[in-house]
Design a protein around this motif. Structure first.
Motif, PDB file in Angstrom:
ATOM      1  N   GLU A   6       0.907  -1.165   0.105  1.00  0.00           N
ATOM      2  CA  GLU A   6       0.022  -0.083   0.061  1.00  0.00           C
ATOM      3  C   GLU A   6       0.739   1.378  -0.003  1.00  0.00           C
ATOM      4  OE1 GLU A   6      -4.045   1.819   2.151  1.00  0.00           O
ATOM      5  OE2 GLU A   6      -2.535   0.549   3.349  1.00  0.00           O
ATOM      6  N   HIS A  52      -4.474  -0.807  -2.852  1.00  0.00           N
ATOM      7  CA  HIS A  52      -4.986   0.251  -1.844  1.00  0.00           C
ATOM      8  C   HIS A  52      -6.081  -0.271  -1.143  1.00  0.00           C
ATOM      9  CE1 HIS A  52      -8.141   0.194  -5.333  1.00  0.00           C
ATOM     10  NE2 HIS A  52      -8.939   0.525  -4.352  1.00  0.00           N
ATOM     11  N   ALA A  53      -6.035   0.094   0.227  1.00  0.00           N
ATOM     12  CA  ALA A  53      -6.992  -0.435   1.356  1.00  0.00           C
ATOM     13  C   ALA A  53      -8.521  -0.263   1.081  1.00  0.00           C
ATOM     14  CB  ALA A  53      -6.473  -0.313   2.574  1.00  0.00           C
ATOM     15  N   TYR A  73      -8.040  -5.331  -0.012  1.00  0.00           N
ATOM     16  CA  TYR A  73      -7.094  -4.590  -0.933  1.00  0.00           C
ATOM     17  C   TYR A  73      -7.296  -5.137  -2.399  1.00  0.00           C
ATOM     18  CZ  TYR A  73      -4.736  -4.038   3.734  1.00  0.00           C
ATOM     19  OH  TYR A  73      -4.274  -3.800   5.142  1.00  0.00           O
TER      20      TYR A  73
END
Length: 254
Positions: free
Chosen positions: A104, A110-111, A125
């Motif tokens: 990340e 990206h979370a 994710y």
């Protein structure tokens, strides 16, 4: 080590990441696979080398990758070569989350926060560039379909993917059976990857905790003469003859 090239732990994690659910396949064994992938990456960088089934640090200079350098420092502190199976099975679980956070920070995933089953909070994710994941998968597919010996990095990735059980995730069902078999066979194309993959499987099978060798039976304490003299009378009374503990006899338990 520049960021122009992905490390093997990063590739293994991206390979395990499900684009539909945002979760990773085989989460329990994946931690072991990531620890093994660190060893292979450090070996490729010339920092460690296999010594039989053990790992030796041959160059303690940092690589520039913080997660790899942490592993390298832990290996350096050991001093003596360490068995790969003991290193992989050591108390470093949680690498999956460490590497997800690492990816990340690098902008590779990206979370996405959200509830699981509508109740429990969880974090999923998503890959920011799906072309990277497709390229990693394509390398494995090519090695499996063509039968051409892959490069060492792809061979090690295949060995680790098999070791952690990603075969059923990548090639599911009966139609994927032959592909899973060929994935397993790729383990022989990279010695370091094969060593580490076998260590990962040994940890999962419980081979990391080797039973201690049985101790030789303790020597029987000599029976003093007066004890032997009393033995017939004790036996006649139905009492087992017991040696009389002399003043210098000491029982030692190990």
């Amino acid at each position: 080590m520049g960021r122009s090239r992905r490390t093997l732990p990063e590739e293994l994690l991206l390979l395990a990441l499900d684009p539909a659910t945002g979760t990773t396949a085989q989460p329990q064994s994946l931690d072991l696979g990531l620890a093994g992938a660190q060893l292979v990456e450090l070996a490729m960088a010339g920092r460690i080398a296999p010594d039989g089934d053990r790992i030796s640090v041959v160059m303690p200079r940092p690589t520039g990758d913080p997660t790899l350098d942490h592993a390298l420092e832990l290996l350096r502190r050991r001093g003596a070569p360490v068995r790969a199976v003991h290193w992989i099975g050591g108390p470093r679980l949680g690498l999956r989350q460490t590497y997800l956070a690492h990816l990340e920070r690098c902008g590779m995933v990206h979370a996405v926060a959200g509830p699981m089953c509508g109740v429990l909070p969880t974090t999923r994710y998503q890959a920011t560039d799906t072309a990277i994941s497709r390229e990693i998968r394509a390398r494995l597919d090519t090695a499996i379909k063509t039968g051409v010996p892959p490069d060492p990095r792809t061979a090690a990735l295949a060995a680790l993917a098999h070791a952690v059980g990603l075969g059923k995730h990548l090639y599911p069902g009966n139609e994927g059976r032959s592909a899973r078999s060929r994935l397993r066979d790729l383990i022989r194309h990279d010695p370091m990857g094969g060593l580490v993959a076998h260590a990962v499987m040994d940890v999962q099978n419980g081979a990391a905790a080797q039973p201690r060798r049985a101790q030789a039976p303790a020597a029987r304490t000599p029976v003093p003469a007066h004890g032997r003299a009393n033995a017939p009378q004790q036996a006649a009374r139905g009492v087992a003859a017991q040696p009389h503990p002399g003043p210098m006899v000491r029982a030692v338990a190990r």
